[in-house]
Design a protein around this motif. Structure first.
Motif, short mmCIF file in Angstrom:
data_model
loop_
_atom_site.label_atom_id
_atom_site.label_comp_id
_atom_site.label_asym_id
_atom_site.label_seq_id
_atom_site.Cartn_x
_atom_site.Cartn_y
_atom_site.Cartn_z
N LEU A 236 89.62 -5.78 45.91
CA LEU A 236 89.07 -5.19 47.12
C LEU A 236 89.43 -3.64 47.16
N MET A 237 90.79 -3.46 46.88
CA MET A 237 91.02 -1.99 46.76
C MET A 237 90.64 -1.10 45.73
N ALA A 238 90.22 -1.91 44.53
CA ALA A 238 89.67 -1.08 43.49
C ALA A 238 88.14 -0.69 43.99
N ASP A 239 87.60 -1.79 44.78
CA ASP A 239 86.22 -1.53 45.11
C ASP A 239 85.97 -0.58 46.03
N ALA A 240 87.14 -0.46 46.85
CA ALA A 240 87.09 0.85 47.89
C ALA A 240 87.47 1.99 47.36
N GLY A 241 88.00 2.11 46.18
CA GLY A 241 88.56 3.48 45.33
C GLY A 241 89.75 3.78 45.75
N ARG A 242 90.67 2.65 46.10
CA ARG A 242 92.07 2.90 46.73
C ARG A 242 92.94 2.35 45.78
N LEU A 243 92.92 2.18 44.54
CA LEU A 243 93.75 1.54 43.63
C LEU A 243 95.28 2.39 43.92
N ASP A 244 95.17 3.57 43.99
CA ASP A 244 96.18 4.56 43.87
C ASP A 244 97.46 3.94 45.32
N SER A 245 96.67 3.76 46.54
CA SER A 245 97.47 3.16 47.51
C SER A 245 97.83 1.61 47.05
N PHE A 246 96.86 0.82 46.54
CA PHE A 246 97.38 -0.51 46.16
C PHE A 246 98.69 -0.46 45.43
N PHE A 247 99.04 0.31 44.31
CA PHE A 247 99.99 0.39 43.57
C PHE A 247 101.16 1.13 44.18
N GLY A 248 101.02 2.06 45.12
CA GLY A 248 101.85 2.76 45.60
C GLY A 248 102.72 1.87 46.48
N PHE A 249 101.91 0.89 47.06
CA PHE A 249 102.64 -0.25 48.11
C PHE A 249 103.37 -1.24 47.42
N ILE A 250 102.58 -1.75 46.43
CA ILE A 250 102.96 -3.05 45.77
C ILE A 250 104.10 -3.06 44.80
N LEU A 251 103.87 -1.76 44.05
CA LEU A 251 104.95 -1.62 42.68
C LEU A 251 106.29 -1.53 43.15
N PRO A 252 106.69 -0.58 44.34
CA PRO A 252 108.24 -0.40 44.77
C PRO A 252 108.93 -1.84 44.90
N HIS A 253 108.26 -2.68 45.54
CA HIS A 253 109.03 -4.00 45.72
C HIS A 253 108.69 -5.21 44.78
N GLY A 254 106.98 -5.18 44.55
CA GLY A 254 106.65 -6.20 43.90
C GLY A 254 106.66 -6.18 42.50
N THR A 255 107.31 -5.16 41.98
CA THR A 255 107.75 -5.64 40.34
C THR A 255 108.86 -6.61 40.39
N LEU A 256 109.96 -6.16 40.99
CA LEU A 256 111.16 -7.39 40.94
C LEU A 256 110.63 -8.58 41.81
N GLU A 257 109.84 -8.59 42.80
CA GLU A 257 109.54 -9.66 43.47
C GLU A 257 108.81 -10.71 42.64
N LEU A 258 107.83 -10.08 42.17
CA LEU A 258 106.83 -11.24 41.25
C LEU A 258 107.72 -11.49 40.19
N THR A 259 108.75 -10.80 39.70
CA THR A 259 109.57 -11.38 38.51
C THR A 259 110.37 -12.51 38.88
N ALA A 260 111.00 -12.37 40.07
CA ALA A 260 111.58 -13.44 40.75
C ALA A 260 110.73 -14.88 40.96
N VAL A 261 109.52 -14.47 41.33
CA VAL A 261 108.54 -15.67 41.37
C VAL A 261 108.15 -15.96 40.00
#
Length: 338
Positions: A200-225
């Motif tokens: 949905l974020m890609a369709d809205a042309g906002r992948l930069d915002s998606f990765f900007g908010f997901i990657l800081p915590h999501g990298t380690l968080e997803l690894t834990a999952v």
């Protein structure tokens, strides 16, 4: 050395030592027996460390001797020392032993998420199949729900909420893994949520915002999952294929390793919660926030494949090694034999 035969020959003595080390009161004869068994088992551990490729057997005997030594010397293990030993040996060893499983889970999870993201982004039919509304601007627009989610609550409370939620998800993935399908379903639903949001974020042309908010915590968080899912599925597979052990023994051993992973992940997810609560919504530039997330991930992987690998590698004792029961290579606190 035939490790299985050696373990079978000495197992009763090890179980007796375990029993005596746990008794609150010993007779004079039992105290003498405890000392004899302690010395004998110390010698057997030294021999196994020189010849055995089985780190779990060595770890189990090391933990048994640690308990017995405390009883022989009339001392109790230092709590902080035990905590340090947990994070320097037991937890990284459990992570390292299960890494093929959670790396495999990571590969499948990311493949599914990426496929779903592409599908949602490029095909209108995806929204109908998934039951998504046609107008998702309330989620994807600047200042929309995706971005305000990280800043609409006080940072401390939000970090605690994230920590609790992630710990719950990880626990479910770990302990439903014995049934396999519930863990697979949980992982798929998380991959679905991530993939749909990315699409949905890609369709809205906002992948930069998606990765900007997901990657800081999501990298380690997803690894834990991924770790939780992999360890849980390994437990489930042990029930299906116990190997040379009986099914009960194999599941009990792997269950202890799974519990070790669960306890250690509480600390990892605390770090994730702090990053998500204080770094992700901060006014720092996106590259800086992402760099913090990647640094946390790099440190975790170094911990697993550096500290964890050393923890599971049996030491080679020199000829004539001391048998005073020094246990610097403890990797499991639970007595187990093969």
């Amino acid at each position: 050395m035939d490790v299985d035969a050696y373990s079978l020959a000495h197992r009763r003595a090890w179980e007796r030592l375990d029993y005596l080390s746990k008794r609150s009161k010993l007779t004079g004869a039992e105290a003498d027996e405890l000392v004899v068994l302690y010395r004998r088992t110390s010698q057997q551990l030294a021999r196994l460390q020189s010849h055995s490729p089985d780190p779990e057997l060595i770890a189990g005997l090391s933990a048994l001797l640690a308990r017995a030594r405390g009883r022989v010397l009339g001392t109790r293990a230092d709590t902080w020392q035990e905590i340090g030993r947990f994070f320097s040996h037991r937890f990284p060893a459990a992570l390292y032993r299960s890494w093929p499983w959670w790396v495999g889970v990571a590969a499948m999870f990311l493949a599914v998420s990426t496929g779903l993201a592409v599908w949602v982004d490029r095909f209108e039919s995806a929204r109908e199949v998934l039951g998504l509304p046609r107008d998702t601007r309330s989620l994807t627009a600047p200042g929309g729900a995706f971005e305000t989610y990280y800043s609409e609550h006080p940072q401390g409370a939000f970090a605690a909420q994230v920590w609790t939620n992630n710990a719950w998800v990880a626990a479910i993935a770990l302990f439903t893994g014995v049934l396999v399908l519930p863990a697979v379903y949980l992982l798929f639903m998380n991959a679905l949520n991530l993939g749909v949001t990315a699409g949905l974020m890609a369709d809205a042309g906002r992948l930069d915002s998606f990765f900007g908010f997901i990657l800081p915590h999501g990298t380690l968080e997803l690894t834990a999952v991924f770790v939780a899912g992999g360890a849980g599925l390994k437990l489930g597979w042990t029930l299906i294929d116990p190997g040379r052990l009986s099914r009960v023994e194999a599941v009990a051993r792997q269950g202890r390793a799974t519990a070790t992973v669960a306890l250690g992940l509480v600390a990892v997810l605390l770090v994730c919660g702090l990053i998500e609560g204080f770094v992700t919504p901060s006014p720092l530039p996106a590259p800086v926030r992402i760099a913090i997330g990647f640094t946390a991930e790099a440190l975790f992987l170094a911990y697993v494949f550096g500290v964890g690998r050393r923890a599971v590698t049996p030491r080679t004792e020199p000829s004539g090694a001391s048998t005073d029961g020094e246990l610097g290579t403890v990797t499991q606190p639970t007595f187990s034999t093969r």
